[in-house]
Design a protein around this motif. Structure first.
Motif, mmCIF file in Angstrom:
data_model
loop_
_atom_site.group_PDB
_atom_site.id
_atom_site.type_symbol
_atom_site.label_atom_id
_atom_site.label_comp_id
_atom_site.label_asym_id
_atom_site.label_seq_id
_atom_site.Cartn_x
_atom_site.Cartn_y
_atom_site.Cartn_z
ATOM 1 N N PRO A 475 63.683 -52.858 -0.112
ATOM 2 C CA PRO A 475 65.043 -52.577 -0.577
ATOM 3 C C PRO A 475 66.020 -53.591 0.038
ATOM 4 O O PRO A 475 66.014 -53.804 1.244
ATOM 5 C CB PRO A 475 65.327 -51.166 -0.046
ATOM 6 N N HIS A 518 63.323 -55.759 -9.103
ATOM 7 C CA HIS A 518 63.902 -54.526 -9.612
ATOM 8 C C HIS A 518 65.366 -54.459 -9.175
ATOM 9 O O HIS A 518 65.760 -55.072 -8.180
ATOM 10 C CB HIS A 518 63.161 -53.306 -9.077
ATOM 11 N N THR A 519 66.165 -53.687 -9.889
ATOM 12 C CA THR A 519 67.573 -53.545 -9.521
ATOM 13 C C THR A 519 68.031 -52.103 -9.725
ATOM 14 O O THR A 519 67.435 -51.348 -10.481
ATOM 15 C CB THR A 519 68.490 -54.464 -10.348
ATOM 16 N N ASP A 534 63.013 -44.837 -3.924
ATOM 17 C CA ASP A 534 62.129 -45.449 -4.919
ATOM 18 C C ASP A 534 61.750 -46.875 -4.525
ATOM 19 O O ASP A 534 60.617 -47.319 -4.770
ATOM 20 C CB ASP A 534 62.810 -45.463 -6.291
ATOM 21 N N ALA A 535 62.698 -47.596 -3.921
ATOM 22 C CA ALA A 535 62.466 -49.008 -3.577
ATOM 23 C C ALA A 535 61.351 -49.168 -2.553
ATOM 24 O O ALA A 535 60.628 -50.172 -2.561
ATOM 25 C CB ALA A 535 63.754 -49.630 -3.058
ATOM 26 N N ALA A 538 58.090 -49.281 -4.531
ATOM 27 C CA ALA A 538 58.028 -50.140 -5.715
ATOM 28 C C ALA A 538 56.980 -51.237 -5.532
ATOM 29 O O ALA A 538 56.464 -51.462 -4.434
ATOM 30 C CB ALA A 538 59.401 -50.747 -5.989
ATOM 31 N N THR A 542 63.651 -54.575 -4.497
ATOM 32 C CA THR A 542 64.679 -53.943 -5.316
ATOM 33 C C THR A 542 66.051 -54.288 -4.766
ATOM 34 O O THR A 542 66.343 -53.990 -3.597
ATOM 35 C CB THR A 542 64.522 -52.416 -5.341
ATOM 36 N N ILE A 544 69.667 -53.340 -4.508
ATOM 37 C CA ILE A 544 70.480 -52.136 -4.699
ATOM 38 C C ILE A 544 71.931 -52.537 -4.491
ATOM 39 O O ILE A 544 72.372 -52.798 -3.374
ATOM 40 C CB ILE A 544 70.046 -51.017 -3.744
#
Length: 551
Positions: A475, A518-519, A534-535, A538, A542, A544
């Motif tokens: 993250p 991911h974002t 969630d990050a 993953a 991600t 955030i």
């Protein structure tokens, strides 16, 4: 077996326990890459040498082992000098190995030529040396590793002429440690008391114990150098309880004292009235801290003459007040023996004064400081509290020069040491993302997180591609206040019309997605917590994206 020296260096590093090297190859240092795969070392390709250096820094902080980086002559070395300066400020073991030109005094116009490459690097590290033979290269590498374990950790730079890297050389001798260090054939930089200083004399420990037992307001100040004294069933909790001592920590020392200790003032040295606490204490013990400007943000800490300093660095001890007691010993050794001495003398000393510290006094200070932080940076404490609830307890956090991190360092208590890393001292922007990548490489399967501001993200955003390539579940909390917020506030306080503090930002989420990351752009704190959780599971990093409007 004879190999080109460049290949031999990689084999030597593997024998000394190096498993990962960060860097960027070029025509000048390509011989160093000849032996990496054969030696069984993983190489992480950075997008910029600054990123490689920060990754090596993050890896070292997470693993406890030196971070190693390979860079080219000239610009490659210049680009990694900022991370070297940061590692020097924060006592991080890092070995940077670069190529260099064979001749610079009598020949001009060469690719990557500098006037004095070795001398330039020497300004930001412990030492910078040139190896003009295979023997010299081997000796200097072993010297670096020995010094990482035997004194305060600092970055080192070794440069090797291109012709030497290409020349065939005999293999270095395998590492054989001294009998006292164990049976392993790998060089270790694990700090043990005998590697730092001679065992602390018992009469010195007795003196400290008696002063603490007779004190009305004993106070310990723990810095990052005390982290090695924290281990299961370590002596710190029982020492504090035995003398009812209050504590302060530096930012680097967070986690040395349990958040459950009700006499912990926290990492509040930068609060101006912490000076009053130090002055009110009649026995101050400072362990593993420089009490530097970036720790206290004032000219003097505020404690009375006669404080006790325990530090492995003679430079720190030399700066103490002439009336202070300075002991150049390892914190683990001193605290272990202090625990025993307190037990011994506590039974014999009669009519001991009762400590004047109370949980109510400490709670009052902490409540006031929290209110001050909220006034200085409105709304950010709430974000920090929500973020803390969402991360696993063993998360290792790397932060950048951003107001979200500045706030968190004051209000986010850590339950273990060495799990929050910030670019103190040198104070570089762009640190968090690549350093967290290095930390995640070192801690596979364990949670790692980055906190960075919008402006700092620009510095090293390219390294996001490395995290994607490696599939790191990382993250990256990006705090976007659309400006250099801390600088704007400083200008306003100085009655300077804020100037050059706003830069046009891209759509950070689209940018991250272009890298393959991911974002998430949560609008509420609850959504942010879900995105963070969630990050951590993953299949890649991600981003955030947070703004001050989050609620």
């Amino acid at each position: 077996m004879k190999r080109p020296l460049g290949a031999q260096i990689s084999h030597m590093l593997k024998d000394r326990g190096v498993d990962v090297i960060f860097g960027i190859p070029g025509v000048h240092n390509q011989e160093m890459y000849r032996g990496i795969e054969e030696a069984g070392i993983t190489h992480v390709l950075a997008r910029h040498e600054q990123g490689a250096g920060f990754m090596a820094d993050g890896y070292a902080r997470a693993s406890g082992q030196p971070g190693v980086a390979y860079v080219i002559t000239g610009p490659g070395l210049c680009n990694i000098m900022t991370p070297m300066g940061q590692a020097y400020s924060d006592s991080v073991p890092m070995l940077v190995i670069s190529s260099c030109l064979d001749e610079t005094a009598a020949k001009r116009g060469q690719l990557h030529q500098m006037k004095d490459q070795r001398g330039a690097a020497a300004t930001v590290c412990d030492w910078s040396e040139e190896a003009r033979s295979a023997k010299a290269a081997y000796t200097l590498i072993d010297r670096a590793f020995m010094e990482f374990g035997a004194q305060r950790a600092r970055p080192k730079h070794l440069q090797v002429p291109i012709a030497q890297l290409e020349a065939r050389a005999e293999a270095p001798t395998q590492w054989r440690p001294a009998p006292s260090t164990g049976a392993t054939n790998k060089m270790t930089v694990t700090r043990v008391p005998s590697a730092i200083a001679p065992p602390v004399p018992l009469d010195m420990v007795d003196m400290i114990a008696l002063r603490l037992l007779h004190a009305e307001r004993p106070l310990f100040v723990f810095g990052g150098g005390a982290r090695g004294a924290v281990y299961p069933d370590g002596p710190i909790p029982s020492i504090l309880a035995r003398v009812n001592a209050a504590t302060l920590t530096t930012y680097a020392g967070r986690g040395v004292v349990s958040p459950d200790w009700d006499l912990s003032f926290g990492a509040a040295l930068a609060r101006p009235d912490s000076a009053a606490i130090l002055d009110a204490s009649d026995c101050v013990v400072l362990i593993g801290t420089d009490m530097a400007e970036v720790d206290i943000w004032r000219e003097t800490a505020g404690h009375r003459p006669g404080a006790i300093h325990i530090n492995i660095d003679p430079e720190v001890l030399a700066a103490a007040h002439p009336s202070d007691i300075c002991l150049q010993y390892d914190a683990s050794d001193v605290l272990s023996k202090l625990h025993s001495a307190l037990e011994k003398h506590g039974e014999n000393v009669k009519q001991l004064p009762k400590s004047a510290w109370s949980a109510e006094i400490v709670a009052g200070y902490r409540s006031r400081w929290r209110a001050e932080v909220e006034v200085e940076r409105p709304g950010i404490i709430t974000v920090c509290d929500a973020l803390r609830e969402a991360v696993p307890s063993d998360t290792m956090i790397y932060s950048d020069m951003t107001q979200l991190a500045y706030t968190a360092k004051e209000v986010w208590d850590m339950d273990r040491p060495g799990h929050w890393h910030h670019p103190s001292g040198f104070g570089t922007l762009g640190y968090a993302t690549p350093a967290a990548i290095g930390g995640a490489v070192a801690r596979k399967g364990q949670p790692t997180m980055a906190i960075i501001g919008d402006y700092g993200f620009h510095y090293t955003m390219g390294e996001l591609g490395v995290a994607v390539e490696l599939g790191l579940p990382l993250p990256i909390i990006l705090w976007d206040n659309a400006k250099l917020g801390e600088i704007e506030d400083s200008m306003t306080r100085a009655q300077i019309a804020p100037n050059a503090v706003v830069a046009r930002n891209p759509d950070f989420c689209k940018l991250a997605e272009a890298f393959g990351a991911h974002t998430a752009a949560p609008k509420t704190l609850t959504d942010m917590q879900d995105a963070v959780r969630d990050a951590f599971t993953a299949d890649g990093p991600t981003l955030i994206y947070l703004t001050p409007s989050i609620s």
